[in-house]
Design a protein around this motif. Structure first.
Motif, PDB file in Angstrom:
ATOM      1  N   THR A  63       0.829  -1.209   0.000  1.00 16.15           N
ATOM      2  CA  THR A  63       0.000   0.000   0.000  1.00 16.15           C
ATOM      3  C   THR A  63       0.866   1.263   0.000  1.00 16.15           C
ATOM      4  O   THR A  63       0.347   2.369   0.139  1.00 16.15           O
ATOM      5  CB  THR A  63      -0.936   0.026   1.225  1.00 16.15           C
ATOM      6  N   GLY A  64       2.166   1.089  -0.086  1.00 14.81           N
ATOM      7  CA  GLY A  64       3.059   2.247  -0.229  1.00 14.81           C
ATOM      8  C   GLY A  64       3.429   2.915   1.079  1.00 14.81           C
ATOM      9  O   GLY A  64       3.805   4.096   1.084  1.00 14.81           O
ATOM     10  N   LEU A  65       3.390   2.174   2.184  1.00 12.89           N
ATOM     11  CA  LEU A  65       3.674   2.800   3.487  1.00 12.89           C
ATOM     12  C   LEU A  65       5.095   3.357   3.565  1.00 12.89           C
ATOM     13  O   LEU A  65       5.334   4.324   4.286  1.00 12.89           O
ATOM     14  CB  LEU A  65       3.433   1.798   4.619  1.00 12.89           C
ATOM     15  N   GLU A  66       6.044   2.760   2.825  1.00 13.89           N
ATOM     16  CA  GLU A  66       7.412   3.284   2.893  1.00 13.89           C
ATOM     17  C   GLU A  66       7.655   4.442   1.929  1.00 13.89           C
ATOM     18  O   GLU A  66       8.668   5.133   2.029  1.00 13.89           O
ATOM     19  CB  GLU A  66       8.459   2.180   2.657  1.00 13.89           C
ATOM     20  N   LEU A  67       6.734   4.683   1.005  1.00 14.79           N
ATOM     21  CA  LEU A  67       6.996   5.703  -0.023  1.00 14.79           C
ATOM     22  C   LEU A  67       7.243   7.099   0.563  1.00 14.79           C
ATOM     23  O   LEU A  67       8.154   7.804   0.118  1.00 14.79           O
ATOM     24  CB  LEU A  67       5.865   5.733  -1.051  1.00 14.79           C
ATOM     25  N   PRO A  68       6.468   7.545   1.572  1.00 19.87           N
ATOM     26  CA  PRO A  68       6.733   8.886   2.121  1.00 19.87           C
ATOM     27  C   PRO A  68       8.060   8.992   2.867  1.00 19.87           C
ATOM     28  O   PRO A  68       8.472  10.097   3.221  1.00 19.87           O
ATOM     29  CB  PRO A  68       5.553   9.101   3.095  1.00 19.87           C
ATOM     30  N   MET A  69       8.738   7.857   3.113  1.00 19.47           N
ATOM     31  CA  MET A  69       9.988   7.892   3.889  1.00 19.47           C
ATOM     32  C   MET A  69      11.206   8.209   3.027  1.00 19.47           C
ATOM     33  O   MET A  69      12.282   8.495   3.541  1.00 19.47           O
ATOM     34  CB  MET A  69      10.197   6.535   4.580  1.00 19.47           C
ATOM     35  N   PHE A  70      11.059   8.124   1.695  1.00 16.03           N
ATOM     36  CA  PHE A  70      12.196   8.421   0.804  1.00 16.03           C
ATOM     37  C   PHE A  70      12.410   9.928   0.715  1.00 16.03           C
ATOM     38  O   PHE A  70      11.447  10.708   0.816  1.00 16.03           O
ATOM     39  CB  PHE A  70      11.906   7.910  -0.619  1.00 16.03           C
ATOM     40  N   PRO A  71      13.655  10.353   0.499  1.00 17.21           N
ATOM     41  CA  PRO A  71      13.882  11.786   0.254  1.00 17.21           C
ATOM     42  C   PRO A  71      13.192  12.206  -1.045  1.00 17.21           C
ATOM     43  O   PRO A  71      13.058  11.395  -1.968  1.00 17.21           O
ATOM     44  CB  PRO A  71      15.408  11.893   0.122  1.00 17.21           C
ATOM     45  N   SER A  72      12.775  13.453  -1.111  1.00 18.79           N
ATOM     46  CA  SER A  72      12.012  13.900  -2.284  1.00 18.79           C
ATOM     47  C   SER A  72      12.871  13.931  -3.545  1.00 18.79           C
ATOM     48  O   SER A  72      12.363  14.050  -4.656  1.00 18.79           O
ATOM     49  CB  SER A  72      11.396  15.274  -2.025  1.00 18.79           C
ATOM     50  N   THR A  73      14.192  13.785  -3.375  1.00 19.76           N
ATOM     51  CA  THR A  73      15.103  13.783  -4.526  1.00 19.76           C
ATOM     52  C   THR A  73      15.299  12.374  -5.107  1.00 19.76           C
ATOM     53  O   THR A  73      15.966  12.207  -6.121  1.00 19.76           O
ATOM     54  CB  THR A  73      16.478  14.312  -4.090  1.00 19.76           C
ATOM     55  N   ALA A  74      14.736  11.384  -4.452  1.00 18.05           N
ATOM     56  CA  ALA A  74      14.935  10.000  -4.914  1.00 18.05           C
ATOM     57  C   ALA A  74      14.138   9.749  -6.204  1.00 18.05           C
ATOM     58  O   ALA A  74      13.367  10.606  -6.663  1.00 18.05           O
ATOM     59  CB  ALA A  74      14.499   9.030  -3.823  1.00 18.05           C
ATOM     60  N   HIS A  75      14.370   8.575  -6.774  1.00 20.71           N
ATOM     61  CA  HIS A  75      13.658   8.178  -8.008  1.00 20.71           C
ATOM     62  C   HIS A  75      13.241   6.728  -7.773  1.00 20.71           C
ATOM     63  O   HIS A  75      14.056   5.822  -7.906  1.00 20.71           O
ATOM     64  CB  HIS A  75      14.607   8.306  -9.204  1.00 20.71           C
ATOM     65  N   VAL A  76      11.981   6.551  -7.379  1.00 16.08           N
ATOM     66  CA  VAL A  76      11.546   5.239  -6.892  1.00 16.08           C
ATOM     67  C   VAL A  76      10.483   4.641  -7.807  1.00 16.08           C
ATOM     68  O   VAL A  76       9.514   5.310  -8.181  1.00 16.08           O
ATOM     69  CB  VAL A  76      10.963   5.360  -5.460  1.00 16.08           C
ATOM     70  N   VAL A  77      10.674   3.363  -8.139  1.00 14.94           N
ATOM     71  CA  VAL A  77       9.664   2.607  -8.880  1.00 14.94           C
ATOM     72  C   VAL A  77       9.181   1.485  -7.956  1.00 14.94           C
ATOM     73  O   VAL A  77       9.995   0.736  -7.412  1.00 14.94           O
ATOM     74  CB  VAL A  77      10.268   2.009 -10.173  1.00 14.94           C
ATOM     75  N   GLY A  78       7.869   1.403  -7.762  1.00 12.43           N
ATOM     76  CA  GLY A  78       7.314   0.371  -6.884  1.00 12.43           C
ATOM     77  C   GLY A  78       6.553  -0.665  -7.685  1.00 12.43           C
ATOM     78  O   GLY A  78       5.813  -0.327  -8.608  1.00 12.43           O
ATOM     79  N   GLY A  90      -1.220   3.739  -5.087  1.00 13.12           N
ATOM     80  CA  GLY A  90      -1.529   4.771  -6.090  1.00 13.12           C
ATOM     81  C   GLY A  90      -2.313   5.920  -5.477  1.00 13.12           C
ATOM     82  O   GLY A  90      -2.039   7.102  -5.766  1.00 13.12           O
ATOM     83  N   GLU A  91      -3.264   5.602  -4.621  1.00  7.60           N
ATOM     84  CA  GLU A  91      -4.051   6.655  -3.950  1.00  7.60           C
ATOM     85  C   GLU A  91      -3.133   7.502  -3.071  1.00  7.60           C
ATOM     86  O   GLU A  91      -3.261   8.722  -3.016  1.00  7.60           O
ATOM     87  CB  GLU A  91      -5.163   6.023  -3.094  1.00  7.60           C
ATOM     88  N   ARG A  92      -2.184   6.838  -2.406  1.00  8.14           N
ATOM     89  CA  ARG A  92      -1.242   7.564  -1.541  1.00  8.14           C
ATOM     90  C   ARG A  92      -0.408   8.541  -2.381  1.00  8.14           C
ATOM     91  O   ARG A  92      -0.180   9.679  -1.989  1.00  8.14           O
ATOM     92  CB  ARG A  92      -0.315   6.554  -0.844  1.00  8.14           C
ATOM     93  N   VAL A  93       0.024   8.082  -3.539  1.00 10.73           N
ATOM     94  CA  VAL A  93       0.841   8.949  -4.406  1.00 10.73           C
ATOM     95  C   VAL A  93       0.002  10.124  -4.906  1.00 10.73           C
ATOM     96  O   VAL A  93       0.470  11.265  -4.957  1.00 10.73           O
ATOM     97  CB  VAL A  93       1.436   8.140  -5.578  1.00 10.73           C
ATOM     98  N   ARG A  94      -1.260   9.843  -5.254  1.00  7.68           N
ATOM     99  CA  ARG A  94      -2.124  10.934  -5.745  1.00  7.68           C
ATOM    100  C   ARG A  94      -2.393  11.957  -4.646  1.00  7.68           C
ATOM    101  O   ARG A  94      -2.432  13.148  -4.901  1.00  7.68           O
ATOM    102  CB  ARG A  94      -3.442  10.375  -6.298  1.00  7.68           C
ATOM    103  N   ARG A  95      -2.541  11.470  -3.389  1.00  6.37           N
ATOM    104  CA  ARG A  95      -2.741  12.409  -2.272  1.00  6.37           C
ATOM    105  C   ARG A  95      -1.493  13.254  -2.084  1.00  6.37           C
ATOM    106  O   ARG A  95      -1.562  14.414  -1.737  1.00  6.37           O
ATOM    107  CB  ARG A  95      -3.052  11.655  -0.971  1.00  6.37           C
ATOM    108  N   GLY A  96      -0.317  12.663  -2.296  1.00  8.28           N
ATOM    109  CA  GLY A  96       0.995  13.276  -2.313  1.00  8.28           C
ATOM    110  C   GLY A  96       1.233  14.301  -1.204  1.00  8.28           C
ATOM    111  O   GLY A  96       0.540  14.296  -0.199  1.00  8.28           O
TER     112      GLY A  96
END
Ligand SMILES: C[S@@+](CC[C@H](N)C(=O)[O-])C[C@H]1O[C@@H](n2cnc3c(N)ncnc32)[C@H](O)[C@@H]1O
Length: 222
Positions: A63-78, A90-96
């Motif tokens: 569900t992307g729980l770790e996605l907000p933990m990356f630095p905003s400069t990273a380049h992450v593919v899940g 995907g909903e988490r990313v859209r809420r951003g």
């Protein structure tokens, strides 16, 4: 190389359909159940690749729980096998805002569509003990990470002694419905590493709560 999951009980997960079925069931309540208890492990995995400037693969992003933990400069593919889990990511990313998330895809991590050496690093938080064939998962991760790149895993490995042993043995009988193997022995990963001339163990460290989980850092030879 050990491909068996000896000691994981009678209810072992035998195919991808069981994984999808388990995580389709978990998806609506996953964040409620697993945000807090696995937070330190996710943070440790992300911290281990925080300096990576290139592409990072998040295997079994859920569900992307770790996605907000990356630095905003990273380049992450899940990627994730279970669409119901990935939809929530995907909903988490859209809420951003999560500008560092370059893409999310439904994909089987044991048969990835990426060419060799596509990523500078990969993390796989709480995935190794889920898949029916952990050696295939590790082979695929090692294939898509470039030489010199980092591979970081976080998992609970089966207790060798103490009060957790009987609890894990009981839970292990229900692995298929639980969606993971509670008795997964570290030896399975250790055997895989020993069989690979191009992957080395950097370190393995316990993380909270009370060392229940272990962060394992691997390095692909440069
Ligand atoms: C315990 S969850 C961990 C999710 C997330 N990494 C976290 O820390 O909350 C395991 C995830 O791995 C995914 N998964 C299991 N087998 C997979 C495979 N072969 N390919 C991709 N994802 C897989 C499941 O669908 C599930 O979302």
């Amino acid at each position: 190389m050990s491909r068996d999951l000896a000691g994981t009980g009678q209810g072992r997960i035998t195919d991808a359909a069981q994984v999808v079925s388990a995580y389709d069931r978990w998806a609506p309540v996953y964040d409620l159940a697993f945000t807090a208890v696995m937070r330190a492990g996710r943070k440790a995995a992300v911290a281990a690749v925080a300096e990576v400037t290139g592409r990072i693969l998040d295997v079994g992003v859920g569900t992307g729980l770790e996605l907000p933990m990356f630095p905003s400069t990273a380049h992450v593919v899940g990627i994730d096998l279970a669409e119901a889990m990935l939809r929530r990511a995907g909903e988490r990313v859209r809420r951003g805002p999560l500008p560092h998330v370059a893409g999310l895809a439904v994909m089987d991590a044991t048969r990835m569509a990426f060419p060799d050496s596509s990523f500078d690093a990969a993390i796989a938080p709480f995935v190794l003990t889920v898949v029916p064939d952990p050696a295939s998962l590790m082979d695929e991760i090692a294939r898509v990470v470039r030489p010199g790149g980092a591979i970081v895993l976080v998992n609970h490995f089966g207790a060798e002694r103490g009060p957790l042993v009987p609890i894990e043995a009981w839970l292990g009988k229900h692995s298929a419905s639980l969606g993971w193997h509670p008795q997964f022995p570290f030896r399975v990963l250790g055997d895989w590493i020993a069989g690979r001339a191009d992957v080395a163990l950097v370190d393995r460290k316990p993380v909270a709560p009370v060392g229940l989980f272990t962060v394992v850092r691997l390095r692909k030879a440069g």
